[in-house]
Motif scaffolding. Structure first.
Motif, mmCIF file in Angstrom:
data_model
loop_
_atom_site.group_PDB
_atom_site.id
_atom_site.type_symbol
_atom_site.label_atom_id
_atom_site.label_comp_id
_atom_site.label_asym_id
_atom_site.label_seq_id
_atom_site.Cartn_x
_atom_site.Cartn_y
_atom_site.Cartn_z
ATOM 1 N N PRO A 96 0.809 -1.233 0.000
ATOM 2 C CA PRO A 96 0.000 0.000 0.000
ATOM 3 C C PRO A 96 0.838 1.278 0.000
ATOM 4 O O PRO A 96 0.510 2.225 -0.694
ATOM 5 C CB PRO A 96 -0.816 -0.107 1.288
ATOM 6 C CG PRO A 96 -0.635 -1.463 1.792
ATOM 7 C CD PRO A 96 0.450 -2.147 1.062
ATOM 8 N N LEU B 243 2.258 2.005 -3.388
ATOM 9 C CA LEU B 243 1.172 2.427 -4.276
ATOM 10 C C LEU B 243 0.722 3.840 -3.959
ATOM 11 O O LEU B 243 0.459 4.643 -4.851
ATOM 12 C CB LEU B 243 0.002 1.456 -4.149
ATOM 13 C CG LEU B 243 0.138 0.157 -4.937
ATOM 14 C CD1 LEU B 243 -0.997 -0.782 -4.595
ATOM 15 C CD2 LEU B 243 0.166 0.440 -6.431
ATOM 16 N N LEU B 244 0.646 4.114 -2.675
ATOM 17 C CA LEU B 244 0.189 5.433 -2.255
ATOM 18 C C LEU B 244 1.126 6.506 -2.794
ATOM 19 O O LEU B 244 0.685 7.507 -3.372
ATOM 20 C CB LEU B 244 0.165 5.484 -0.726
ATOM 21 C CG LEU B 244 -0.664 6.602 -0.094
ATOM 22 C CD1 LEU B 244 -2.102 6.497 -0.536
ATOM 23 C CD2 LEU B 244 -0.580 6.511 1.417
ATOM 24 N N VAL C 175 -6.106 -3.179 -6.655
ATOM 25 C CA VAL C 175 -5.452 -1.911 -6.322
ATOM 26 C C VAL C 175 -6.489 -0.863 -5.905
ATOM 27 O O VAL C 175 -6.230 -0.005 -5.073
ATOM 28 C CB VAL C 175 -4.629 -1.423 -7.530
ATOM 29 C CG1 VAL C 175 -4.046 -0.047 -7.262
ATOM 30 C CG2 VAL C 175 -3.536 -2.413 -7.852
ATOM 31 N N PHE D 65 -7.060 5.815 -3.321
ATOM 32 C CA PHE D 65 -6.443 6.364 -2.111
ATOM 33 C C PHE D 65 -7.089 5.817 -0.852
ATOM 34 O O PHE D 65 -6.402 5.514 0.120
ATOM 35 C CB PHE D 65 -6.476 7.893 -2.148
ATOM 36 C CG PHE D 65 -5.419 8.472 -3.048
ATOM 37 C CD1 PHE D 65 -4.086 8.457 -2.662
ATOM 38 C CD2 PHE D 65 -5.738 8.971 -4.299
ATOM 39 C CE1 PHE D 65 -3.094 8.952 -3.505
ATOM 40 C CE2 PHE D 65 -4.758 9.475 -5.134
ATOM 41 C CZ PHE D 65 -3.430 9.461 -4.736
ATOM 42 N N GLN E 281 -5.543 2.324 -0.301
ATOM 43 C CA GLN E 281 -4.166 2.296 0.188
ATOM 44 C C GLN E 281 -4.099 2.753 1.637
ATOM 45 O O GLN E 281 -3.415 2.134 2.467
ATOM 46 C CB GLN E 281 -3.250 3.171 -0.684
ATOM 47 C CG GLN E 281 -3.291 2.893 -2.180
ATOM 48 C CD GLN E 281 -3.321 1.434 -2.525
ATOM 49 O OE1 GLN E 281 -2.667 0.601 -1.893
ATOM 50 N NE2 GLN E 281 -4.108 1.085 -3.522
ATOM 51 N N ILE E 282 -4.829 3.830 1.933
ATOM 52 C CA ILE E 282 -4.769 4.337 3.307
ATOM 53 C C ILE E 282 -5.382 3.321 4.268
ATOM 54 O O ILE E 282 -4.837 3.022 5.323
ATOM 55 C CB ILE E 282 -5.463 5.714 3.388
ATOM 56 C CG1 ILE E 282 -4.620 6.739 2.636
ATOM 57 C CG2 ILE E 282 -5.663 6.146 4.836
ATOM 58 C CD1 ILE E 282 -5.299 8.050 2.369
ATOM 59 N N ARG F 132 -5.513 0.110 3.920
ATOM 60 C CA ARG F 132 -4.608 -1.038 4.102
ATOM 61 C C ARG F 132 -3.424 -0.662 4.974
ATOM 62 O O ARG F 132 -2.964 -1.462 5.778
ATOM 63 C CB ARG F 132 -4.140 -1.548 2.742
ATOM 64 C CG ARG F 132 -5.249 -2.342 2.055
ATOM 65 C CD ARG F 132 -4.839 -2.925 0.726
ATOM 66 N NE ARG F 132 -6.017 -3.545 0.108
ATOM 67 C CZ ARG F 132 -6.220 -3.616 -1.181
ATOM 68 N NH1 ARG F 132 -5.321 -3.129 -2.022
ATOM 69 N NH2 ARG F 132 -7.304 -4.193 -1.654
ATOM 70 N N LEU F 133 -2.942 0.563 4.810
ATOM 71 C CA LEU F 133 -1.837 1.025 5.643
ATOM 72 C C LEU F 133 -2.255 1.032 7.112
ATOM 73 O O LEU F 133 -1.522 0.563 7.986
ATOM 74 C CB LEU F 133 -1.448 2.454 5.257
ATOM 75 C CG LEU F 133 -0.261 2.658 4.328
ATOM 76 C CD1 LEU F 133 0.032 4.139 4.178
ATOM 77 C CD2 LEU F 133 0.970 1.926 4.858
ATOM 78 N N ASN G 215 -3.159 -2.662 8.537
ATOM 79 C CA ASN G 215 -2.095 -3.680 8.621
ATOM 80 C C ASN G 215 -1.320 -3.574 9.922
ATOM 81 O O ASN G 215 -0.584 -2.684 10.152
ATOM 82 C CB ASN G 215 -1.129 -3.534 7.443
ATOM 83 C CG ASN G 215 -1.678 -4.320 6.271
ATOM 84 O OD1 ASN G 215 -2.588 -5.116 6.444
ATOM 85 N ND2 ASN G 215 -1.131 -4.069 5.099
#
Lengths: 342, 264, 476
Positions: A4, A7-8, C351, C466, C469-470, C472-473, C476
């Motif tokens: 992530p 990708l971010l 993604v 976005f 991704q955020i 998942r960040l 996790n």
């Protein structure tokens, strides 16, 4: 790859890249387009236009003045002049350059596109005054004859551009230069602004900052070497003579002369009535025509009837109908002063 | 087609109507319906045509056109709904469509629907149309609203002033619609001859320009019924008029009635 | 001949000289003259009563409807009632129609086709594909429209809507739009295609284009059920049971409000960039109130709006239904086209926190948002090879209980993140084909049609990317 964080970061990088590429004015794509424009044809046409303007304003035109105006070296200017001479568009008589009749009609064609485009931008789009000239400088080298005539027809074959310059006809007709400089007025004299020169840009933007535009009524108060003081639509205004020279004035044709500060429609409180004196010339094109179609013309009685929740727009009673106007529109509609009504 | 002696012959311009996409093959007369927005124009249209209507676009334009038909006294009328506009003098497509239809199509009758509660504003459009054509019937609509708000409109005075029939109606209730039909019939057949009001102008410069131009136009196109309007449009830079002068199309308009110039 | 031409050119150039002499004021003078004449005539023929009597009812009503304290609450109540009536009122007839068209007629058609010996693929394409998708569109689209449009038209007829535009104008002025856009947006909550047509009331070209392009950000009738279902299944189940109802409702409202915010942001952006060069003129007439005519309204709103939009949707749903059936049934190397596509696209969709099924569903269910969920369910079941659910390969279906839906979707690998992203993507994706077609019809421009189609997709993909991704960040 599906991390992530990676990708971010990648996502942000792409966003920034897109922004840099397509940003208007300073983005890479628009810069590339701009460079492509500064080619030989543009220079030739700009030179022709400059020589034409010299002739129109009865100023002598030399090689040096061309170099200065086009912002190029004297050598480059000499090259351009030679090329124009070869094409049979200009004559060189000792140091002075004059247009041949072909050259004149070529120059008028370019000027026609320029002024039509300015008129189009002013009337039909929401671009601001300072952007008209720049946009027209680019488009004048691009539009074909057919496209030009189509544009002219679409906007009602205008005869004046928004600065008050006459637009040449497709056949290349243009009236004689009219009017006189603002500085030539005498104190107490009344006139209308008929033209504001849009070059050089620094002076033009100062005039714009004063809120002056063609069609305004001028009452001269004081004119000398240091300053020019006058009322424009009732608002007092002071300019330096250098700047005032860019303004051309002519006699008042249709409007009644006015004195003192004008009251605008936006000053009416709910329940108050007024009589329309006129619509400011800075309200143009469709906007202006729409207001007049709705019956807002000189002599119309108008009453503020209803305020919206936030106070803007306000609904006015006009000739039996209720019409909502935004404040920036009401600011540009002038009312007859109370004491003159009777 | 052109016949000066035929009083009750249709006056419309068949070939121009065809160009404007109007098929007249099973109709005797064509009636244009004009008016400001919000005057109940579509109610009048629906009332007159009933379900016999269809919609499409004006040729080459994205402006919707509704047309329909009705019969009265054994004559078949085609009704063409023009776009609702406040004026005919601007550059918008709606206004172009409306004024060109009235000028070039030369409808037998133009019905102008006006709002009885806002007569003054609606007269703007009426006076402009009266400059183009003299075959007009005014439908003074929304009389019910006017009565509710105690506004008195004297249809007879209005008619006398404007020189054309004025019919008070309330189309929603069907009030006055028969009389409207009667006047449409009379104007179409020439039984009622209109003497339309002409705009009077106090501006000397404008009058001079219009007079001078219309005289020259008159010389070039002696049959043209509305030279004043053509001169006016020339002064406004109307491209369709410029083209019509260049290619002589103005000369093909039917003689309706030579209109005298009037000055104030 | 030459002489005639000269004469004509002379007239034209003469006119030009006059225009230069008269200057720019010609039109102004003319209008002033005409109105002077008009006023003179009107003075003779019209008598106005004292001010207090004329339009006294209108004036009083206007004072209330635009008052500081009552204006907005009254507006929200009125619009709220309209939406509530639409959503509540359409439940029952929708169920009835679906019972008739999907549950009753569909099997009858099928057995009829089997009896007269249709080959399986023909009855698949025609009945499971074309007919079913059409039946679905009609049963979910017709009732809400048949309720919403007449109510809207009644308010319009009465004269209330221009007052809404009047009150809302400051907000729209700030973003470079017209107050009437508030109305077309409200219409868009019913149906975007109808919302796009409704922009005809905006008479300024630039503001009208803005309203057309941003109409898609109004969450239309076809998307509410998707939002409600996904919110119930994924968001409602993530909180304690007693909060489930309120939290999932809040999530849906949040998405709708987000849509309004996006429509304003995009309006602002468009008016300062792409549409800077388009014409703009503001005027708003407040017509007098008129008693609405109920029957006439019912008739015109049914003919002009409901049937019109529904017909366009039906026309598009037939080929799309065939396509849906075909991609699920045509196989290459023993694997259906749908499954090929899903496998291929899954990594990309990952993604964006979505999956191949969702992407495919949004592509082939383009005629109407209403059939997105049935298509997703069908594709998921077909992709996983689940037996005993649904009515066969390529046949869209829906389930009575949301628990069953949850089970299927979770089997398909959906998480709460997928749910959130689907809700976002359902708001921010291309308009349905009916709307796209309508946009083209209204603007007559491929450029603006393409912008209205792809701008929301680009926004949707950016935002889901976005968020994913955020998310998942953080998790996790």
């Amino acid at each position: 790859m599906n991390e992530p964080l990676t990708l971010l970061l990648l996502g942000f990088a792409i966003l920034i890249l897109v922004f840099v590429l397509v940003k208007p004015e300073s983005g890479i794509i628009s810069l590339l387009l701009k460079n492509k424009n500064a080619n030989q044809k543009t220079l030739l046409e700009d030179a022709l236009k400059f020589i034409y303007n010299c002739e129109y304003n009865k100023i002598n035109c030399t090689l040096n003045s061309i170099a200065g105006n086009l912002n190029i070296s004297a050598d480059a200017a000499a090259g351009i002049v030679a090329k124009l001479q070869n094409m049979g568009l200009i004559q060189v008589d000792r140091d002075y350059l004059t247009l041949t009749s072909e050259g004149k009609s070529y120059a008028l064609r370019v000027i026609r596109v320029h002024r039509l485009w300015e008129k189009f931008l002013a009337d039909e789009t929401s671009m601001t005054e300072k952007d008209w000239h720049k946009a027209a400088e680019e488009i004048e080298h691009k539009l074909s004859v057919e496209e030009t005539e189509k544009l002219a027809a679409q906007i009602g074959n205008p005869v004046f551009d928004p600065h008050g310059d006459p637009i040449p006809t497709a056949e290349g007709e243009l009236p004689e230069k009219a009017g006189k400089h603002l500085t030539e007025m005498k104190p107490g004299e009344i006139a209308t602004i008929i033209h504001i020169e849009d070059e050089p840009h620094a002076i033009y933007s100062q005039i714009l900052a004063e809120g002056l535009y063609p069609g305004m009524q001028i009452r001269m108060i004081e004119v000398n070497d240091r300053r020019v003081k006058f009322e424009a639509n009732g608002e007092e205004c002071i300019l330096s003579p250098l700047i005032a020279k860019s303004i051309t004035i002519g006699p008042i044709k249709f409007e009644k002369p006015v004195e003192g500060k004008l009251k605008t429609l936006s000053h009416l409180k709910v329940g108050e009535k007024g009589v329309v004196l006129g619509i400011a010339k800075s309200l143009r094109g469709q906007q202006r025509r729409r207001l007049m179609d709705l019956g807002i013309v000189p002599g119309t009685e108008i009453e503020a009837e209803l305020e919206s929740i936030s106070g803007d727009p306000v609904a006015y009673r006009v000739r039996g109908a209720t019409i909502a106007l935004r404040k920036d529109q009401a600011d540009k509609i002038y009312l007859v002063k109370e004491e003159e009504k009777n | 087609m052109i016949n000066d002696n035929c009083v009750n012959c249709p006056a419309h311009n068949l070939s121009n109507l065809k160009k404007l996409g109007i098929d007249m093959s099973s109709f005797d007369y064509v009636v244009a319906l004009a008016g400001n927005p919000n005057t109940g124009k579509s109610t009048v249209f629906n009332y007159l045509t009933g379900l016999k209507q269809h919609t499409g676009n004006w040729p080459g334009k994205t402006v919707t056109r509704a047309e329909g038909g009705f019969e009265y006294n054994g004559k078949k009328f085609k009704l063409v709904d023009l776009p609702g506009t406040y004026s005919l003098l601007s550059t918008s497509v709606d206004e172009e469509v409306a004024r060109d239809f009235i000028l070039f199509g030369q409808p037998d009758v133009t019905v102008i629907v006006i709002d009885a509660t806002r007569v003054e504003r609606n007269l703007n459009l009426v006076l402009q149309i009266l400059e183009i054509t003299d075959r007009v019937v005014i439908c003074l609509n929304l009389m019910d609203e006017a009565r509710r708000n105690k506004i008195e409109v004297d249809a007879r005075t209005l008619s006398k002033e404007l020189g054309v029939p004025v019919v008070p109606t309330a189309a929603r209730q069907g009030e006055g619609m028969n009389e409207l039909l009667k006047y449409i019939y009379e104007v179409a057949t020439g039984a009622y001859v209109c003497k339309p009001y002409r705009i009077k102008s106090r501006s000397k410069e404008l009058n001079e320009a219009i007079d001078k131009l219309s005289k020259e136009i008159q010389q070039e196109f002696p049959n043209l019924p509305n030279t004043r309007w053509v001169a006016l449009r020339l002064l406004e830079g109307d491209q369709n008029i410029i083209n019509a002068i260049r290619n002589g199309e103005l000369g093909n308009l039917n003689v309706q009635k030579i209109v005298e110039l009037q000055e104030a | 001949m030459e002489k005639i031409l000269d004469q004509r050119e002379k007239i034209i150039s003469e006119a030009n000289k006059f225009r230069w002499e008269l200057g720019e004021n010609l039109h102004d003078i003319l209008m002033e003259n005409i109105y002077e004449n008009a006023a003179e005539i009107a003075k003779k023929a019209v008598k106005y009563p004292d001010k207090e009597i004329a339009f006294s009812f209108d004036r009083t009503l206007d004072k209330i409807l635009t008052s500081k304290y009552l204006g907005f609450p009254l507006m929200f109540i009125m619009l709220g009632v309209v939406f509530w009536l639409t959503i509540q009122g359409s439940n029952y007839p929708s169920g009835l129609l679906s019972n008739l068209l999907v549950d009753t007629i569909h099997p009858v058609l099928r057995s009829f086709a089997a009896n007269i010996g249709f080959p399986w693929w023909l009855s698949g394409v025609l009945i499971d594909g074309a007919y079913l998708s059409m039946a679905w569109v009609v049963s979910v689209m017709l009732p809400p429209m048949a309720i919403f449009f007449p109510l809207y038209t009644l308010l319009e007829d009465f004269g209330y809507l221009p007052r809404v535009a009047f009150n809302m104008d400051p907000l729209y002025k700030k973003v470079g739009a017209h107050g009437r856009q508030a109305l077309t947006m409200a219409m868009g909550f019913g149906c975007n295609a109808a919302g796009v047509i409704a922009t005809r009331v905006i008479d300024s070209p630039r503001e009208r284009l803005i309203a057309i392009i941003t109409n898609n950000f109004s969450l239309c009738n076809g998307r509410w059920p998707t939002q409600i279902l996904i919110a119930t299944v994924f968001i409602g189940s993530a909180v304690p049971a007693y909060l489930a109802g309120i939290v999932s409702a809040a999530a849906v409202v949040f998405i709708a409000v987000l849509g309004i915010i996006f429509s304003l942001l995009v309006s602002w952006f468009l008016s300062r960039s792409l549409l800077k060069g388009e014409a703009s003129a503001f005027s708003l007439e407040l017509p007098p109130y008129r008693p609405p005519r109920v029957l006439q309204t019912l008739y015109t709103s049914l003919i002009d709006r409901t049937i019109f939009v529904l017909w366009r949707a039906v026309v598009f749903s037939v080929p799309a239904g065939m396509l849906i059936w075909l991609v699920a049934n045509v196989t290459i190397d023993g694997v259906s086209l749908a499954n090929h596509f899903i496998q291929y696209v899954n990594p990309i969709a990952f993604v964006f926190g979505l999956n191949g099924v969702i992407f495919l569903a949004y592509i082939i269910a383009i005629p109407a948002n209403e059939i997105v969920i049935p298509t997703i369910l069908m594709l998921t079941v077909a992709n996983l090879g689940i037996q005993g659910v649904g009515a066969g390969s390529g046949v869209m279906f829906e389930l009575e209980s949301s628990a069953d839906v949850a089970a299927i979707l979770q089997a398909g690998g959906w998480t709460i993140l997928t749910g959130i992203n689907l809700m976002l993507f359902s708001l921010l994706h291309n308009p349905c084909s009916t709307t796209i077609f309508t946009i083209y019809k209204e603007t007559r421009s491929w450029k603006w049609t393409l912008v209205s189609t792809f701008l929301p997709i680009a926004m949707g993909l950016t935002i889901t990317f976005f968020v994913t991704q955020i998310w998942r960040l953080v998790t996790n």
